[in-house]
Enzyme design. Structure first.
Site, mmCIF file in Angstrom:
data_model
loop_
_atom_site.group_PDB
_atom_site.id
_atom_site.type_symbol
_atom_site.label_atom_id
_atom_site.label_comp_id
_atom_site.label_asym_id
_atom_site.label_seq_id
_atom_site.Cartn_x
_atom_site.Cartn_y
_atom_site.Cartn_z
ATOM 1 N N LYS A 187 0.875 -1.180 0.000
ATOM 2 C CA LYS A 187 0.000 0.000 0.000
ATOM 3 C C LYS A 187 0.904 1.219 0.000
ATOM 4 O O LYS A 187 1.538 1.559 0.995
ATOM 5 C CB LYS A 187 -0.905 -0.012 1.226
ATOM 6 N N ARG A 211 -7.950 12.283 -6.391
ATOM 7 C CA ARG A 211 -9.097 11.525 -5.927
ATOM 8 C C ARG A 211 -10.149 12.463 -5.342
ATOM 9 O O ARG A 211 -11.343 12.251 -5.484
ATOM 10 C CB ARG A 211 -8.645 10.523 -4.863
ATOM 11 N N CYS A 216 -4.395 33.966 29.430
ATOM 12 C CA CYS A 216 -4.073 33.600 28.051
ATOM 13 C C CYS A 216 -2.586 33.831 27.780
ATOM 14 O O CYS A 216 -2.085 34.933 28.019
ATOM 15 C CB CYS A 216 -4.922 34.418 27.086
#
Ligand code: 9MJ
Length: 683
Positions: free
Chosen positions: A127, A148, A420
């Site tokens: 593969k 594809r 943050c």
């Protein structure tokens, strides 16, 4: 088509186009003085391509359409695959492989009990880990190649494929079918990959993380001259449509015939007399793997006889008669050096592990995601620990476990930040959610960067060239503060940035200009409203038809939209009542971003009004909620159980009792491939 003669006028047209293109080519490449834009050039080139496609007699070897590395395109055309390009089911161990064989034997009635089994031969092939493409030949001449894509629709990458030496431009040999489509994999051999990266590193250019990404990145170039410099190969593994070819009886014979006509096939292609021979082949290949000059991520076994394949058919988007036995996920141990906290588009804080670089699964891994605070607790990991890193195929590297016995005394706890890391604002955690978020929205530079990246991404406004690194640079340099600033960037300003050549700067300005013309679903998706993905953006656009209608919609009318529940409705309301975001939208429109409104059909006039559909089994090409949203947007109701009133059942993989019930009640059922085809035909 293609067999009639072109008229004198068409012959003249082709000659003229060819002369024009050759001239423009010269101006562009030799004199650096183009007189037409890239997209005008594309149009001329496509006109000639279309003519030559229609009348292969017009093709001449010196045609600009035949060049190795043609001038850049401004976008790829879409190609619909007449026969869908399938993917493969996976098996992760020998038991699953034997189970596969048993299923084949049962369906083919070849006997499953020992001693009573008729022969069932398999084709075995590695593969390849690259990109699946389809190539179309007319009268033996390479006409069109496509990716594809989603299996149904791909992109026309003919010019790029033409630069690959193992893609034959003309087939040779006997009895070549007038129409032939082959499928295979484009990949970058390891030696070429290493050489390419070494060169890129010296030149301080972008390196690829693995050969697969390198192949993908190379095929996605709009400028095939770039593709032409990349060491790519193409190996085939199946045939698509063909005309006047009496196919041989087995898969292996088909490949051998294709090989005779000029295609590369795997030198490791073999047949195995039974599933035990397949297992032996897998073991042998696994040992051979390290010596191969290309990456493989498993072995594909295919029922060799074509008549059997036809009998077995397909499930969803994979053939029933083939299976990929994947190599196991690879693991390696290394040290956790530190943990950094990244801020995502919606403010979610993600801990990222910085690792002592380690080679695993074919790439060097130096970062792994730790997902969230719960995952850190689950692993019980500390900085300084020895950890096991796992990487399976495409999956982002993960920390699988901690080797507690190796914990050094200096190990320190991972402290989740209280503010943050990008803007120091407060963090909040909503009850029931794993994510901790920065609450500063677009004021936070990290979220701003992510919002811009999302806005420019392929499925949003698709601004080719405005990639992640460039956005970081532009935000850091203060060139972009908010989305509308994108539309005020000047080529000179861009060219002044590090790493951006003048040509790329002007291409980018052109791409930004082109992105102004968009569609409402794309624009809504691009805004990055929380929980509004592509499918929901499409539903909202179809339901309201215009941005004005959506902006004015209240909670109730939002909730009546397919796939929109109270939470999403809340996020949408919040978004459109925020004065900052409304200003961003107004500024984007002032900058020229526009789209056509959509005609809103009355519910009763929608194509599936009055129908009730049921979804069962798992879908591969979309999520269940996308499928539901698309059906609802077409007017259908989507129910949870099958009854005599059900119009149709969509049966995905491993569909169970609902499918059985549908069959018992004579309710029509369709598989995923048919479903996707149906949706695209009526949407
Ligand atoms: C790869 N990737 O090497 C198929 N593939 O067959 C091989 N992929 C395939 N076969 C049917 N060897 C669908 C995909």
């Amino acid at each position: 088509m293609g067999h009639t003669s072109p008229s004198a006028e068409l012959i003249n047209q082709a000659t003229e186009l060819r002369d024009q293109l050759i001239q423009h080519n010269q101006r562009y490449y030799v004199h650096d003085d183009p007189t037409i834009s890239d997209s005008e050039y594309d149009q001329l080139l496509r006109r000639l391509q279309d003519l030559e496609q229609q009348y292969p007699q017009l093709l001449s070897p010196d045609s600009p359409t035949q060049r190795v590395g043609a001038p850049p395109l401004s976008a790829f055309k879409q190609v619909r695959h007449e026969l869908p390009m399938l993917s493969l089911d996976n098996a992760f161990d020998d038991t699953e492989l034997k189970e596969f064989d048993r299923r084949m034997r049962e369906r083919l009635k070849l006997g499953t009990e020992e001693g009573q089994q008729a022969a069932l031969e398999y084709a075995c092939e590695p593969k390849l880990d690259g990109l699946a493409v389809s190539l179309l030949y007319r009268d033996g001449v390479f006409e069109r190649g496509a990716t594809r894509g989603d299996g149904e629709t791909g992109e026309d990458i003919t010019l790029n494929l033409r630069t690959i030496a193992s893609v034959p431009l003309h087939l040779s040999g006997d009895n070549i079918p007038p129409l032939l489509e082959v499928r295979g994999e484009v990949y970058m051999p390891l030696a070429g990959f290493k050489a390419f990266n070494a060169r890129a590193e010296t030149a301080d250019e972008k390196v690829f993380i693995n050969p697969r990404n390198a192949a993908a990145g190379s095929l996605r170039q709009l400028d095939s001259k770039i593709t032409a410099t990349r060491p790519l190969e193409f190996c085939i593994y199946s045939v698509g449509i063909s005309e006047s070819w009496v196919l041989p009886a087995t898969h292996v014979e088909i490949l051998k015939q294709l090989n005779l006509w000029g295609f590369l096939i795997s030198p490791l292609l073999e047949t195995a007399a039974n599933i035990d021979a397949c297992i032996a082949y897998y073991q042998k290949a696994n040992e051979l793997r390290a010596t191969l000059n290309y990456d493989i991520d498993g072995i594909v076994f295919k029922v060799n006889r074509l008549d059997y394949q036809q009998q077995l058919g397909f499930v969803a988007r994979a053939p029933r008669w083939a299976i990929a036995r994947k190599f196991p996920a690879e693991e390696a141990t290394t040290q956790l050096l530190d943990v950094e906290f990244q801020v995502g588009r919606t403010g979610a804080i993600t801990p990222v592990a910085r690792l002592d670089p380690v080679f695993v699964g074919g790439v060097t891994v130096s970062n792994a995601t730790l997902h969230n605070r719960d995952e850190i607790a689950r692993l019980g990991v500390k900085i300084g620990d020895t950890v096991v890193v796992r990487r399976a195929g495409d999956v982002i590297p993960q920390i699988a476990r901690v080797l507690l016995e190796d914990r050094p005394s200096s190990a320190r706890a991972i402290v989740f930040p209280e503010h943050c890391p990008a803007c120091e604002s407060a963090l909040s955690r909503i009850e029931g959610e794993a994510a901790v978020r920065c609450t500063a929205g677009l004021i936070c530079p990290a979220q701003r960067k992510q919002a811009i990246k999302h806005f420019a991404s392929r499925d949003a406004l698709d601004i080719e060239g405005l990639g992640d690194k460039l956005v970081d640079q532009l935000v850091d340099a203060g060139c972009i503060h908010s989305l509308p600033d994108i539309y005020h960037l000047k080529a000179a300003e861009l060219a002044a940035l590090e790493r951006l050549a003048e040509k790329s700067a002007s291409n980018l300005v052109a791409a930004i200009e082109a992105s102004k013309q968009t569609t409402l679903p794309r624009f809504l998706y691009a805004l990055g409203i929380r929980e509004v993905g592509k499918a929901t953006a499409r539903s909202l656009a179809q339901h309201f038809g215009s941005l004005e209608n959506l902006e004015e919609a209240d909670g109730d009318s939002l909730k009546s939209v397919a796939d929109v529940g109270p939470i999403v409705a809340g996020f949408v309301r919040q978004f459109f009542t925020n004065t900052d975001t409304l200003k961003v939208i107004a500024d984007l429109r002032d900058a020229g971003v526009h789209w056509p409104d959509i005609e809103v059909l009355e519910q009763a006039a929608l194509p599936l009004s009055g129908e009730t559909w049921v979804l069962t089994g798992s879908l591969n090409t979309m999520t269940r909620s996308d499928a539901k949203a698309r059906l609802e947007a077409l007017g259908a109701k989507v129910a949870g159980s099958v009854s005599a009133n059900t119009t149709r059942v969509v049966a995905g993989d491993k569909a169970g009792s609902k499918l059985a019930k549908a069959e018992a009640l004579n309710v029509p059922t369709i598989n995923e491939t048919e479903f996707v085809e149906y949706l695209t035909s009526i949407e």
